[in-house]
Motif scaffolding. Structure first.
Motif, PDB file in Angstrom:
ATOM      1  N   PHE A  91      -7.598 -11.607   7.247  1.00 46.50           N
ATOM      2  CA  PHE A  91      -6.418 -11.477   8.124  1.00 46.50           C
ATOM      3  C   PHE A  91      -5.244 -10.950   7.302  1.00 46.50           C
ATOM      4  O   PHE A  91      -5.229 -11.059   6.071  1.00 46.50           O
ATOM      5  N   GLY A  92      -4.275 -10.374   8.017  1.00 50.22           N
ATOM      6  CA  GLY A  92      -3.187  -9.676   7.342  1.00 50.22           C
ATOM      7  C   GLY A  92      -1.858 -10.412   7.419  1.00 50.22           C
ATOM      8  O   GLY A  92      -1.813 -11.643   7.488  1.00 50.22           O
ATOM      9  N   THR A  93      -0.783  -9.641   7.446  1.00 47.28           N
ATOM     10  CA  THR A  93       0.564 -10.204   7.270  1.00 47.28           C
ATOM     11  C   THR A  93       1.395 -10.186   8.549  1.00 47.28           C
ATOM     12  O   THR A  93       2.557 -10.561   8.531  1.00 47.28           O
ATOM     13  N   GLY A  94       0.799  -9.705   9.637  1.00 50.32           N
ATOM     14  CA  GLY A  94       1.595  -9.526  10.856  1.00 50.32           C
ATOM     15  C   GLY A  94       2.488  -8.294  10.756  1.00 50.32           C
ATOM     16  O   GLY A  94       3.483  -8.168  11.474  1.00 50.32           O
ATOM     17  N   TYR A  95       2.109  -7.365   9.878  1.00 51.30           N
ATOM     18  CA  TYR A  95       2.917  -6.164   9.627  1.00 51.30           C
ATOM     19  C   TYR A  95       3.056  -5.323  10.890  1.00 51.30           C
ATOM     20  O   TYR A  95       2.057  -5.008  11.533  1.00 51.30           O
ATOM     21  N   ARG A  96       4.310  -5.009  11.243  1.00 49.54           N
ATOM     22  CA  ARG A  96       4.556  -4.135  12.405  1.00 49.54           C
ATOM     23  C   ARG A  96       5.700  -3.186  12.082  1.00 49.54           C
ATOM     24  O   ARG A  96       6.857  -3.618  12.002  1.00 49.54           O
ATOM     25  N   PRO A  97       5.418  -1.902  11.898  1.00 49.64           N
ATOM     26  CA  PRO A  97       6.500  -0.950  11.595  1.00 49.64           C
ATOM     27  C   PRO A  97       7.205  -0.529  12.885  1.00 49.64           C
ATOM     28  O   PRO A  97       7.151   0.628  13.293  1.00 49.64           O
ATOM     29  N   LEU A 159       2.410 -16.340   7.930  1.00 52.71           N
ATOM     30  CA  LEU A 159       1.064 -15.741   7.943  1.00 52.71           C
ATOM     31  C   LEU A 159       0.812 -14.977   6.640  1.00 52.71           C
ATOM     32  O   LEU A 159      -0.253 -15.107   6.016  1.00 52.71           O
ATOM     33  N   LEU A 160       1.817 -14.203   6.229  1.00 58.04           N
ATOM     34  CA  LEU A 160       1.700 -13.441   4.983  1.00 58.04           C
ATOM     35  C   LEU A 160       1.432 -14.393   3.810  1.00 58.04           C
ATOM     36  O   LEU A 160       0.557 -14.142   2.978  1.00 58.04           O
ATOM     37  N   LEU A 161       2.176 -15.499   3.760  1.00 59.04           N
ATOM     38  CA  LEU A 161       2.008 -16.453   2.648  1.00 59.04           C
ATOM     39  C   LEU A 161       0.622 -17.078   2.655  1.00 59.04           C
ATOM     40  O   LEU A 161       0.012 -17.259   1.608  1.00 59.04           O
TER      41      LEU A 161
END
Ligand SMILES: Cc1cc2nc3c(=O)[nH]c(=O)nc-3n(C[C@H](O)[C@H](O)[C@H](O)COP(=O)(O)OP(=O)(O)OC[C@H]3O[C@@H](n4cnc5c(N)ncnc54)[C@H](O)[C@@H]3O)c2cc1C
Length: 367
Positions: A91-97, A159-161
């Protein structure tokens, strides 16, 4: 087993340094965290990747170009970190550009002047109120103008942490909770490890990444730049569907929404030491700013409040000290989530090879 490198502090900065050390340089790293890894500023953060929206000039004070270039590189690193963490832990970091919009209800010329320098350096659009409301329809009719930064974005810090910690452990980093570092051990101008409350951990190199507590770590050499806490309070409400697409900033506060409708309203900037409280005045300030920006928030249920301490310094503090083998990575202030992955990459290279591909002299820990 004796580690090669000890990192003091298990926030986003310490863990990004550790992950880079373990994965790219294959060294044995121990992260010492006195409480719960990631539970301080790093999880309190809103997660704005505001490389551009956070870079504004004030009258007579041009924005620091070294820092701007660092922020832009750091924002780009988040895209690859998200992919890398999905590969490593699923799973990732919730990254949204999804962009950021800086709005004003006041002086339009002053807003535009703050960001004019970016026209030659990055994608940026200067909008009137109607154009801003096309991007974010819930914006108040009082908003007169805005500046849009389509390449800024956001992550979900808790989430990232989690992903970062799992990736660290999977890569062989030892993450010790409840490990309170009293001070750095120095012998003959060389770092030799750290003194813990209940013993000693020897290592040839030490990285101090203890956030707003970094200057309180014992036995640091004199003449290092200092960091101090600036408290920020956040109020979380629920809006479904999410009330905004990207990050929306006003003259002071900001609003951003996760895809699941959690909506963060921030934040205060308070010089109150390490007093971890959510106050009536803080919540009042945050709500007043957010509701002025997006009046429909008035009916949103509140689902949480918290506070945390930004590690404040005029510029990030990143690099070697006078003591051989002793490094500092802190002072990331309002932009630590944005900067940490890139700081981690640069510092890991510096610690292991003695050099990195960015000139860090502007961020030296030495006064
Ligand atoms: C309300 C708020 C909103 C924010 N929003 C954003 C945002 O939108 N975007 C952004 O980029 N940044 C944001 N920030 C800033 C960002 O959170 C910080 O810059 C960043 O998290 C700092 O990370 P850190 O690892 O240096 O510090 P921390 O996360 O505080 O970690 C330091 C760790 O060191 C540990 N420690 C301290 N002393 C010792 C010791 N002696 N021994 C062992 N362990 C020790 C602590 O327990 C802590 O876990 C925000 C901050 C706040 C407070």
């Amino acid at each position: 087993m004796r580690p090669d490198i000890v990192v003091v502090g298990g926030g986003i900065v310490g863990c990004c340094v550790a992950l880079e050390l373990a994965t790219r340089h294959r060294v044995k790293v121990v992260v010492l965290e006195r409480a719960i890894p990631g539970a301080e500023a790093s999880s309190a953060a809103a997660g704005i990747l505001g490389a551009q929206v956070e870079a504004h000039e004030l009258e007579g004070a041009p924005f620091d170009r070294d820092l701007f270039s660092f922020m832009i590189a750091a924002r780009a690193r988040h895209a690859s970190l998200d992919v890398e963490l999905v590969e490593r832990v699923g799973f990732g970091t919730g990254y949204r550009p999804a962009g950021a919009l800086k709005t004003t209800m006041g002086d339009v010329a002053a807003l535009h002047a703050k960001y004019a320098f970016q026209k030659a350096l990055a994608r940026v659009a200067f909008l009137d109120g109607a154009e801003a409301r096309q991007l974010e329809p819930a914006l108040s009719a009082e908003v007169k103008a805005a500046v849009h930064f389509p390449d800024d974005g956001q992550v979900d810090p808790p989430l990232l942490l989690r992903a970062l910690h799992q990736a660290c452990v999977a890569s062989g980093v030892e993450l010790r909770s409840g490990a309170m570092v009293r001070g750095v051990r120095v012998e003959g101008q060389r770092a030799r490890g750290v003194d813990l409350v209940d013993g000693v951990l020897e290592a040839d190199r030490v990285v101090v990444a203890a956030g707003s507590w970094s200057s309180l770590v014992g036995n640091l050499p004199t003449g290092l730049r200092k960091v101090h806490p600036v408290r920020g309070q956040i109020v979380q409400v629920e809006t479904r569907p999410p009330i905004v697409r990207g990050v929306v900033m006003g003259d002071r506060g900001y609003v951003l929404a996760r895809a699941d409708g959690r909506t963060l309203l921030g934040s205060t900037m308070e010089e109150v030491g390490h007093v971890k409280e959510v106050t009536a005045g803080g919540v009042h300030q945050v709500l007043t700013q957010a509701l002025a920006l997006l009046p429909a928030l008035a009916s949103a249920p509140i689902s949480g409040t918290w506070s945390g301490f930004r590690p404040a310094a005029p510029r990030p503090i990143l690099g070697a000290t006078f003591v051989e083998g002793l490094y500092v990575a802190t002072g990331h202030h309002r932009n630590g989530v944005l900067l940490a992955p890139e700081s981690g990459r640069l510092l890991a290279d510096l610690v292991v090879t003695g050099r990195c591909d960015r000139d860090l002299s502007a961020f030296s820990p030495i006064e």
